[in-house]
Design a protein around this motif. Structure first.
Motif, mmCIF file in Angstrom:
data_model
loop_
_atom_site.group_PDB
_atom_site.id
_atom_site.type_symbol
_atom_site.label_atom_id
_atom_site.label_comp_id
_atom_site.label_asym_id
_atom_site.label_seq_id
_atom_site.Cartn_x
_atom_site.Cartn_y
_atom_site.Cartn_z
ATOM 1 N N GLU A 47 0.840 -1.191 0.000
ATOM 2 C CA GLU A 47 0.000 0.000 0.000
ATOM 3 C C GLU A 47 0.876 1.242 0.000
ATOM 4 O O GLU A 47 2.043 1.187 0.358
ATOM 5 N N ASP A 48 0.299 2.364 -0.375
ATOM 6 C CA ASP A 48 0.961 3.663 -0.322
ATOM 7 C C ASP A 48 2.336 3.653 -0.996
ATOM 8 O O ASP A 48 3.372 3.693 -0.330
ATOM 9 N N PRO A 49 2.369 3.596 -2.328
ATOM 10 C CA PRO A 49 3.641 3.534 -3.048
ATOM 11 C C PRO A 49 4.554 4.721 -2.749
ATOM 12 O O PRO A 49 4.087 5.849 -2.588
ATOM 13 N N ALA A 50 5.842 4.455 -2.686
ATOM 14 C CA ALA A 50 6.840 5.498 -2.439
ATOM 15 C C ALA A 50 7.198 6.236 -3.720
ATOM 16 O O ALA A 50 7.777 7.317 -3.670
ATOM 17 N N ALA A 51 6.865 5.638 -4.873
ATOM 18 C CA ALA A 51 7.228 6.243 -6.156
ATOM 19 C C ALA A 51 6.281 5.749 -7.235
ATOM 20 O O ALA A 51 5.484 4.832 -7.016
ATOM 21 N N GLU A 52 6.408 6.368 -8.402
ATOM 22 C CA GLU A 52 5.616 5.959 -9.558
ATOM 23 C C GLU A 52 6.488 6.026 -10.804
ATOM 24 O O GLU A 52 7.272 6.958 -10.980
ATOM 25 N N ILE A 53 6.333 5.025 -11.660
ATOM 26 C CA ILE A 53 6.945 5.012 -12.987
ATOM 27 C C ILE A 53 5.800 5.219 -13.969
ATOM 28 O O ILE A 53 4.800 4.506 -13.912
ATOM 29 N N ARG A 54 5.938 6.190 -14.881
ATOM 30 C CA ARG A 54 4.881 6.489 -15.851
ATOM 31 C C ARG A 54 5.456 6.505 -17.261
ATOM 32 O O ARG A 54 6.535 7.047 -17.484
ATOM 33 N N GLY A 55 4.705 5.927 -18.186
ATOM 34 C CA GLY A 55 5.120 5.974 -19.582
ATOM 35 C C GLY A 55 4.319 5.018 -20.434
ATOM 36 O O GLY A 55 3.370 4.385 -19.957
ATOM 37 N N ARG A 56 4.702 4.925 -21.705
ATOM 38 C CA ARG A 56 4.021 4.020 -22.632
ATOM 39 C C ARG A 56 4.195 2.573 -22.174
ATOM 40 O O ARG A 56 5.233 2.212 -21.623
ATOM 41 N N ALA A 57 3.191 1.761 -22.423
ATOM 42 C CA ALA A 57 3.212 0.356 -21.997
ATOM 43 C C ALA A 57 4.448 -0.371 -22.521
ATOM 44 O O ALA A 57 5.074 -1.150 -21.796
ATOM 45 N N GLN A 58 4.814 -0.122 -23.757
ATOM 46 C CA GLN A 58 5.987 -0.776 -24.343
ATOM 47 C C GLN A 58 7.250 -0.416 -23.564
ATOM 48 O O GLN A 58 8.070 -1.283 -23.263
ATOM 49 N N ASP A 59 7.412 0.852 -23.225
ATOM 50 C CA ASP A 59 8.597 1.288 -22.489
ATOM 51 C C ASP A 59 8.619 0.726 -21.073
ATOM 52 O O ASP A 59 9.673 0.346 -20.562
ATOM 53 N N VAL A 60 7.441 0.667 -20.444
ATOM 54 C CA VAL A 60 7.344 0.089 -19.100
ATOM 55 C C VAL A 60 7.749 -1.383 -19.136
ATOM 56 O O VAL A 60 8.541 -1.848 -18.314
ATOM 57 N N ALA A 61 7.222 -2.122 -20.112
ATOM 58 C CA ALA A 61 7.547 -3.550 -20.225
ATOM 59 C C ALA A 61 9.042 -3.758 -20.453
ATOM 60 O O ALA A 61 9.658 -4.624 -19.822
ATOM 61 N N LEU A 62 9.621 -2.973 -21.332
ATOM 62 C CA LEU A 62 11.056 -3.106 -21.598
ATOM 63 C C LEU A 62 11.884 -2.824 -20.347
ATOM 64 O O LEU A 62 12.874 -3.503 -20.075
#
Length: 94
Positions: A47-62
């Motif tokens: 719960e309560d994430p310390a951070a977030e990664i945001r971007g296109r699905a392809q870039d996240v998967a890579l």
């Protein structure tokens, strides 16, 4: 089915430090695929994430599969960058 003896059990056990044997990250991270309008938290029961990664699905998967480096990716990191790096240093599959 053949019988498994004690020796077989040890032969199939992963060595110490092998993928999937390290502890879970101490912080959680929200992962958001902006073009897919979806997000999730890793590890999933946190719960309560310390951070977030945001971007296109392809870039996240890579990134999650170790095919792209966070420093050179086009992904946006919000919050604790060390928590993101700790997550990336862990295996993502059991």
């Amino acid at each position: 089915m053949g019988r498994r003896n004690r020796r077989d059990h040890h032969r199939h056990a992963p060595p110490p430090g092998a993928a999937g044997t390290r502890g879970a990250p101490s912080s959680s991270v929200r992962v958001t695929a902006t073009d897919a309008a979806t997000s999730w938290v890793m590890p999933e029961d946190a719960e309560d994430p310390a951070a977030e990664i945001r971007g296109r699905a392809q870039d996240v998967a890579l990134l999650l599969w170790g095919r792209r480096d966070l420093a050179t990716s086009s992904l946006e990191v919000r919050g604790d960058r060390a928590a993101v790096q700790q997550l990336l240093d862990q295996p993502i599959t059991p």
